[in-house]
Design a protein around this motif. Sequence first.
Motif, mmCIF file in Angstrom:
data_model
loop_
_atom_site.group_PDB
_atom_site.id
_atom_site.type_symbol
_atom_site.label_atom_id
_atom_site.label_comp_id
_atom_site.label_asym_id
_atom_site.label_seq_id
_atom_site.Cartn_x
_atom_site.Cartn_y
_atom_site.Cartn_z
ATOM 1 N N LYS A 53 0.814 -1.215 0.000
ATOM 2 C CA LYS A 53 0.000 0.000 0.000
ATOM 3 C C LYS A 53 0.850 1.269 0.000
ATOM 4 N N MET A 54 2.153 1.100 -0.117
ATOM 5 C CA MET A 54 3.064 2.239 -0.024
ATOM 6 C C MET A 54 2.767 3.300 -1.089
ATOM 7 N N GLY A 55 2.552 2.875 -2.342
ATOM 8 C CA GLY A 55 2.299 3.831 -3.420
ATOM 9 C C GLY A 55 1.042 4.650 -3.181
ATOM 10 N N ALA A 56 -0.018 3.991 -2.789
ATOM 11 C CA ALA A 56 -1.277 4.688 -2.525
ATOM 12 C C ALA A 56 -1.127 5.620 -1.322
ATOM 13 N N TRP A 57 -0.434 5.149 -0.302
ATOM 14 C CA TRP A 57 -0.214 5.945 0.911
ATOM 15 C C TRP A 57 0.566 7.210 0.563
ATOM 16 N N LEU A 58 1.654 7.070 -0.188
ATOM 17 C CA LEU A 58 2.455 8.230 -0.578
ATOM 18 C C LEU A 58 1.663 9.164 -1.495
ATOM 19 N N SER A 59 0.838 8.593 -2.367
ATOM 20 C CA SER A 59 0.031 9.409 -3.279
ATOM 21 C C SER A 59 -0.955 10.285 -2.520
ATOM 22 N N VAL A 60 -1.576 9.720 -1.510
ATOM 23 C CA VAL A 60 -2.526 10.489 -0.705
ATOM 24 C C VAL A 60 -1.796 11.589 0.058
ATOM 25 N N ILE A 61 -0.639 11.272 0.613
ATOM 26 C CA ILE A 61 0.146 12.293 1.323
ATOM 27 C C ILE A 61 0.527 13.412 0.359
ATOM 28 N N ALA A 62 0.971 13.067 -0.845
ATOM 29 C CA ALA A 62 1.375 14.078 -1.832
ATOM 30 C C ALA A 62 0.194 14.960 -2.220
ATOM 31 N N ALA A 63 -0.946 14.343 -2.465
ATOM 32 C CA ALA A 63 -2.124 15.116 -2.870
ATOM 33 C C ALA A 63 -2.559 16.071 -1.758
ATOM 34 N N ARG A 64 -2.603 15.574 -0.551
ATOM 35 C CA ARG A 64 -3.016 16.433 0.573
ATOM 36 C C ARG A 64 -1.999 17.547 0.821
ATOM 37 N N ILE A 138 -7.424 3.365 -4.947
ATOM 38 C CA ILE A 138 -8.527 3.862 -4.127
ATOM 39 C C ILE A 138 -9.014 2.758 -3.201
ATOM 40 N N ALA A 139 -9.107 1.543 -3.746
ATOM 41 C CA ALA A 139 -9.538 0.393 -2.935
ATOM 42 C C ALA A 139 -8.579 0.184 -1.765
ATOM 43 N N ASN A 140 -7.280 0.328 -2.003
ATOM 44 C CA ASN A 140 -6.298 0.181 -0.921
ATOM 45 C C ASN A 140 -6.453 1.282 0.120
ATOM 46 N N VAL A 141 -6.624 2.519 -0.344
ATOM 47 C CA VAL A 141 -6.756 3.651 0.584
ATOM 48 C C VAL A 141 -7.999 3.512 1.448
ATOM 49 N N LEU A 142 -9.108 3.146 0.810
ATOM 50 C CA LEU A 142 -10.388 3.059 1.525
ATOM 51 C C LEU A 142 -10.662 1.674 2.095
ATOM 52 N N GLN A 143 -9.740 0.748 1.860
ATOM 53 C CA GLN A 143 -9.854 -0.633 2.327
ATOM 54 C C GLN A 143 -11.158 -1.267 1.848
ATOM 55 N N LEU A 144 -11.357 -1.182 0.517
ATOM 56 C CA LEU A 144 -12.525 -1.773 -0.122
ATOM 57 C C LEU A 144 -12.072 -2.732 -1.220
ATOM 58 N N ASN A 145 -12.990 -3.544 -1.683
ATOM 59 C CA ASN A 145 -12.733 -4.423 -2.808
ATOM 60 C C ASN A 145 -12.643 -3.562 -4.081
#
Length: 170
Positions: A53-64, A138-145
């Motif tokens: 989930k590192m890529g999604a995590w970093l992407s959210v941090i960058a966007a925010r 998005i699924a990884n960030v929101l923990q959805l399928n």
Amino acid sequence: MELDFTELYSLYYKRLFVISYSITRDRFHAEDVVQETFIKALNKAGTIEEQGKMGAWLSVIAARTAIDFIRREKRKKAVPFEHDLLELMGKETKQNVEQEVETGLLFEEINEAIGTLPYEQQELLMLKFTKGLKEEEIANVLQLNPNTVKTKIYRARKKLKLLVFETKIA
């Protein structure tokens, strides 16, 4: 978990730069945002549980971080940035004034319509279109399928389309 930040930097720099640039619309500001993103990630490295989930995590941090940067700049300058909003919509600035005004009005209508959607749908659309995340991220960030995310985005877009066209017809 031990993280190799040199490796993370080389793996994710370009992706984070693209996200940051799409929001700031300035190469130098985007580079600053990416650096700040990695500093934040370094400080919060212990909070990440899954390497996948590192890529999604970093992407959210960058966007925010980029959004916060824009907000700070806006407060400093107090200059309207309709031009940036038009660019975010993917329109060229070489359009005539009438087209720019129409595009600006359409963008406002879309934003207003998004604001009327349920929070979950707003969040999905913002992650997808403003931050440029893929359904799987998005699924990884929101923990959805991922299939659930695709379905929910489809429904949100359909509802948004109806809302925008209803205001045009009314």
